[in-house]
Design an enzyme around this catalytic site. Structure first.
Site, PDB file in Angstrom:
ATOM      1  N   THR A   1    -123.961   8.608 -83.624  1.00  0.00           N
ATOM      2  CA  THR A   1    -123.923  10.114 -82.988  1.00  0.00           C
ATOM      3  C   THR A   1    -122.981  10.906 -83.645  1.00  0.00           C
ATOM      4  O   THR A   1    -121.976  10.592 -84.265  1.00  0.00           O
ATOM      5  CB  THR A   1    -123.425   9.778 -81.606  1.00  0.00           C
ATOM      6  OG1 THR A   1    -124.032   8.816 -80.847  1.00  0.00           O
ATOM      7  CG2 THR A   1    -123.493  10.970 -80.665  1.00  0.00           C
TER       8      THR A   1
ATOM      9  N   TRP B   1    -109.237  12.320 -80.643  1.00  0.00           N
ATOM     10  CA  TRP B   1    -108.650  11.130 -80.686  1.00  0.00           C
ATOM     11  C   TRP B   1    -107.712  10.904 -81.901  1.00  0.00           C
ATOM     12  O   TRP B   1    -107.177   9.795 -82.012  1.00  0.00           O
ATOM     13  CB  TRP B   1    -110.083  10.128 -80.874  1.00  0.00           C
ATOM     14  CG  TRP B   1    -110.977  10.578 -82.010  1.00  0.00           C
ATOM     15  CD1 TRP B   1    -111.230  10.129 -83.014  1.00  0.00           C
ATOM     16  CD2 TRP B   1    -112.306  11.098 -81.580  1.00  0.00           C
ATOM     17  NE1 TRP B   1    -112.114  10.681 -83.649  1.00  0.00           N
ATOM     18  CE2 TRP B   1    -112.733  11.331 -82.811  1.00  0.00           C
ATOM     19  CE3 TRP B   1    -112.699  11.859 -80.452  1.00  0.00           C
ATOM     20  CZ2 TRP B   1    -114.102  12.127 -82.766  1.00  0.00           C
ATOM     21  CZ3 TRP B   1    -113.861  12.432 -80.433  1.00  0.00           C
ATOM     22  CH2 TRP B   1    -114.581  12.721 -81.642  1.00  0.00           C
TER      23      TRP B   1
ATOM     24  N   GLU C   1    -114.323   5.420 -81.025  1.00  0.00           N
ATOM     25  CA  GLU C   1    -115.311   4.577 -82.053  1.00  0.00           C
ATOM     26  C   GLU C   1    -116.862   4.136 -81.809  1.00  0.00           C
ATOM     27  O   GLU C   1    -117.731   4.169 -82.252  1.00  0.00           O
ATOM     28  CB  GLU C   1    -114.537   3.498 -82.717  1.00  0.00           C
ATOM     29  CG  GLU C   1    -113.295   4.058 -83.346  1.00  0.00           C
ATOM     30  CD  GLU C   1    -113.768   4.507 -84.895  1.00  0.00           C
ATOM     31  OE1 GLU C   1    -114.745   4.524 -85.244  1.00  0.00           O
ATOM     32  OE2 GLU C   1    -112.787   5.261 -85.259  1.00  0.00           O
TER      33      GLU C   1
ATOM     34  N   ASP D   1    -118.125   1.539 -92.525  1.00  0.00           N
ATOM     35  CA  ASP D   1    -119.191   1.980 -92.086  1.00  0.00           C
ATOM     36  C   ASP D   1    -120.128   2.746 -93.083  1.00  0.00           C
ATOM     37  O   ASP D   1    -119.814   2.484 -94.368  1.00  0.00           O
ATOM     38  CB  ASP D   1    -118.838   3.088 -91.003  1.00  0.00           C
ATOM     39  CG  ASP D   1    -118.335   4.382 -91.519  1.00  0.00           C
ATOM     40  OD1 ASP D   1    -117.929   4.287 -92.639  1.00  0.00           O
ATOM     41  OD2 ASP D   1    -117.995   5.239 -90.822  1.00  0.00           O
TER      42      ASP D   1
ATOM     43  N   TYR E   1    -116.516  -3.402 -87.953  1.00  0.00           N
ATOM     44  CA  TYR E   1    -115.949  -2.153 -88.213  1.00  0.00           C
ATOM     45  C   TYR E   1    -115.182  -1.527 -87.052  1.00  0.00           C
ATOM     46  O   TYR E   1    -113.999  -0.873 -87.273  1.00  0.00           O
ATOM     47  CB  TYR E   1    -117.230  -1.221 -88.304  1.00  0.00           C
ATOM     48  CG  TYR E   1    -116.837   0.234 -88.245  1.00  0.00           C
ATOM     49  CD1 TYR E   1    -116.254   0.948 -89.103  1.00  0.00           C
ATOM     50  CD2 TYR E   1    -116.928   0.998 -86.912  1.00  0.00           C
ATOM     51  CE1 TYR E   1    -115.889   2.381 -88.995  1.00  0.00           C
ATOM     52  CE2 TYR E   1    -116.306   2.252 -86.932  1.00  0.00           C
ATOM     53  CZ  TYR E   1    -116.022   2.916 -87.875  1.00  0.00           C
ATOM     54  OH  TYR E   1    -115.352   4.177 -87.932  1.00  0.00           O
TER      55      TYR E   1
END
Length: 388
Positions: free
Chosen positions: A59, A40, A53, A154, A136
């Site tokens: 994850t 990405w 995102e 984050d 975020y």
């Protein structure tokens, strides 16, 4: 109190403008030389960045990459996402968990079609108004895709800043995030805001890690107050997590003569909303007095299997024969609770009536179905041959 007073209120002393410029230059130089090669990052398309995102929330990056590639190949545009069936969405998301996220993305994609002519909005406030997008994600997308100086705070970023400035605020509190967002607004590079945010994320993910942190290897160690003062082990400050609730279920895999297994669709709200699981009977709903006292966890007798048969008949209008001994135990941990699933196999004797919530699926079709992870674990256990 106004936002600009947040740092003073919390006794956080910011660097001088010269030190901030030096920090930006040092951090971005390190990023240019060491940034992670992620799919990405080869695009500025806000849709692709948005997908990545959302997937990256709670994850690991290595886990996300194949999911991201498959999702983008299957649904290459916002319109494709908006028009995708729930079955397609859940199958693409299968194994990532938190299925409400992909459902929210579908709603947001339709918002974009209806309110923004199918184009991802550029205004930060409009991005925030999309379903499932918080501060975020909005900051990450607008800074990376549109080069806007918006904070993307984050856990990685809060950990880095906590150590750089020796911040004693509890990072688990929502009010603390506001403080860090204000710090980023002052620190962020106005010319490369997206790269700056990603550099902080990479720093937190690869060097300024929660454990096994070696601050002497950090490219910004000369700016790191906790390194200079040898106090880095104290940061970030985070209150202990609430105890995870444990739930035990007797999980019955009912099989018919065609080799199909029975699954129940869960309610539209709550854990694993709308997904399929085997028949699950809460241990608290059973009358275990008399046999529970002298049976170990792995040791059962006919009284339990008979009680399970009775509950299944009363609840689902099915006559089944349940094996006396369980096939095994499956555990699955969510963010707030833990399921212990004691798995029993059963054979269908008669289906007195059929509910739309129930679905028969042959074992040969397991890979085609959109099962949540707990169900996948049970399927794998049942399909494992027992050797004697």
């Amino acid at each position: 109190m106004k936002q600009k007073d947040l740092l003073e209120k919390n006794e956080i002393i910011m660097w001088s403008e010269e030190k901030i410029r030096d920090f930006r230059a040092t951090l971005l130089q390190w990023y240019d030389e060491n940034k992670r090669d992620l799919p990405w990052r080869s695009t500025s398309d806000p849709y692709y960045i948005w997908v990545s995102e959302i997937m990256l929330q709670q994850t690991q990056v290595d886990t996300v990459i194949p999911y991201y590639k498959r999702f983008i190949e299957t649904l290459p545009t916002i319109e494709d996402l908006a028009k995708a069936s729930e079955e397609t969405l859940l199958k693409l998301w299968e194994g990532l968990g938190y299925y409400s996220r992909v459902r929210n993305m579908n709603v947001a994609a339709n918002q974009i079609l209806e309110k923004h002519e199918g184009k991802f909005p550029t205004a930060h406030k409009d991005v925030l108004n999309l379903k499932g997008i918080g501060p975020y994600t909005a900051g990450a997308v607008t800074s990376i895709a549109f080069n806007q100086p918006q904070p993307a705070v984050d856990g990685n970023v809060m950990r880095v800043l906590s150590r750089l400035f020796e911040i004693d605020l509890d990072i688990s509190k929502a009010s603390t995030r506001k403080v860090f967002e204000e710090m980023i607004r002052r620190l962020i590079d106005p010319d490369r805001p997206g790269d700056f945010n990603q550099a902080l994320m990479d720093l937190g993910a690869t060097i300024c890690t929660p454990k096994n942190y070696s601050p002497e290897n950090s490219p910004v160690k000369e700016f790191n107050a906790s390194y200079l003062n040898e106090s880095w082990e104290k940061y970030p400050v985070k209150k202990k997590k609430n105890k995870v609730t444990e739930q035990t279920y007797y999980t019955v895999m009912v099989k018919n003569k065609e080799g199909e297994y029975l699954y129940k669709k869960r309610p539209s709200k709550g854990v694993l909303a709308g997904m399929h699981t085997p028949l699950m009977i809460d241990r608290k709903d059973l009358n275990e007095e008399g046999w529970k006292a002298f049976n170990q966890k792995e040791l059962y007798d006919s009284r339990l299997s008979q009680e399970l048969e009775q509950i299944i008949k009363e609840t689902y209008d099915l006559k089944v024969t349940v094996n006396e001994q369980p096939k095994g135990v499956v555990a699955h941990v969510f963010s707030h609770l833990k399921w212990e699933m004691i798995v029993f196999e059963a054979v269908l004797i008669e289906e007195l009536s059929h509910s739309s919530e129930l679905k028969w699926i042959h074992a040969d079709r397991f890979d085609e179905e959109m099962f949540p992870m707990p169900t996948q674990k049970v399927n794998k256990l049942v399909n494992t041959l027992t050797l004697f």
